[in-house]
Design a protein around this motif. Structure first.
Motif, PDB file in Angstrom:
ATOM      1  N   ALA A 159      -7.744   4.796  -0.025  1.00  0.00           N
ATOM      2  CA  ALA A 159      -6.726   3.765   0.143  1.00  0.00           C
ATOM      3  C   ALA A 159      -7.232   2.775   1.184  1.00  0.00           C
ATOM      4  O   ALA A 159      -7.716   3.171   2.245  1.00  0.00           O
ATOM      5  N   PHE A 186      -6.249   2.922  -4.202  1.00  0.00           N
ATOM      6  CA  PHE A 186      -5.082   2.158  -3.771  1.00  0.00           C
ATOM      7  C   PHE A 186      -5.572   1.037  -2.870  1.00  0.00           C
ATOM      8  O   PHE A 186      -6.298   1.290  -1.905  1.00  0.00           O
ATOM      9  N   VAL A 225      -8.155   6.885   4.291  1.00  0.00           N
ATOM     10  CA  VAL A 225      -7.592   5.558   4.543  1.00  0.00           C
ATOM     11  C   VAL A 225      -8.526   4.750   5.440  1.00  0.00           C
ATOM     12  O   VAL A 225      -8.951   5.224   6.501  1.00  0.00           O
ATOM     13  N   LEU A 283       0.826  -1.207   0.000  1.00  0.00           N
ATOM     14  CA  LEU A 283       0.000   0.000   0.000  1.00  0.00           C
ATOM     15  C   LEU A 283       0.859   1.255   0.000  1.00  0.00           C
ATOM     16  O   LEU A 283       0.607   2.203  -0.749  1.00  0.00           O
ATOM     17  N   LEU A 293       0.985   4.254  -2.860  1.00  0.00           N
ATOM     18  CA  LEU A 293       0.750   5.662  -2.544  1.00  0.00           C
ATOM     19  C   LEU A 293       1.925   6.530  -2.992  1.00  0.00           C
ATOM     20  O   LEU A 293       1.724   7.622  -3.530  1.00  0.00           O
TER      21      LEU A 293
END
Length: 174
Positions: free
Chosen positions: A126, A142, A97, A19, A23
């Motif tokens: 994400a 993501f 996130v 991850l 990013l």
């Protein structure tokens, strides 16, 4: 609530590294970037990502409890945390996130809350893991992995005292 032991453990640290790499690549050239984690697992991930990406001054945490569309049905969880966004979100590129992307309802609630703080230029999502089962049209920009999880089971992110992550598939304890 089940007391059974986890059925499967996943390598959360390897997933985190994936991850983070996504990013770093995906945010190259982006301006006015900030990172916001959804309490609690997403906040843990976002805090570490902010440190690894040099965004500690542009790091925030939100608790979407009051913004969920199932608030009346589910009620409040016992450990509500105040939202903390100490930067201007207007015109920012926000990375939202979460630890596990599932139905999309938490993401929708988080976006609604973020707009109460201003109008970002862009919100990117994400997630450490996508478990499928979407009820809303939400997709992560993501995501480290897609993991199939049986009905009645949950992916549970843990954080050790040293900051390392664990990820287990447990009997659902909702």
């Amino acid at each position: 609530m089940s007391n059974s032991s986890p059925t499967t453990a996943l390598d959360a640290e390897a997933l985190y590294a994936t991850l983070l790499a996504q990013l770093k690549t995906g945010l190259a050239g982006a301006s006015d970037v900030a990172i916001v984690g959804i309490h609690s697992g997403g906040a843990w991930l976002a805090e570490r990502l902010a440190a690894d990406l040099g965004l500690t001054a542009r790091f925030g945490v939100i608790d979407v409890s009051f913004y969920r569309d199932d608030f009346a049905e589910k009620g409040l969880h016992a450990d509500i945390k105040p939202t903390q966004i100490g930067f201007d979100v207007n015109a920012a590129t926000l990375v939202l996130v979460d630890d596990v992307l599932y139905t999309g309802r938490t993401t929708r609630a988080a976006i609604n809350e973020l707009f109460d703080y201003g109008r970002p230029a862009r919100i990117m999502l994400a997630a450490l893991v996508d478990r499928g089962g979407r009820q809303l049209p939400v997709a992560a920009d993501f995501v480290a992995a897609t993991v199939a999880v049986a009905e009645g089971q949950a992916l549970v992110l843990g954080r050790a005292a040293d900051g390392t992550f664990t990820l287990t598939i447990d009997d659902d304890h909702a």
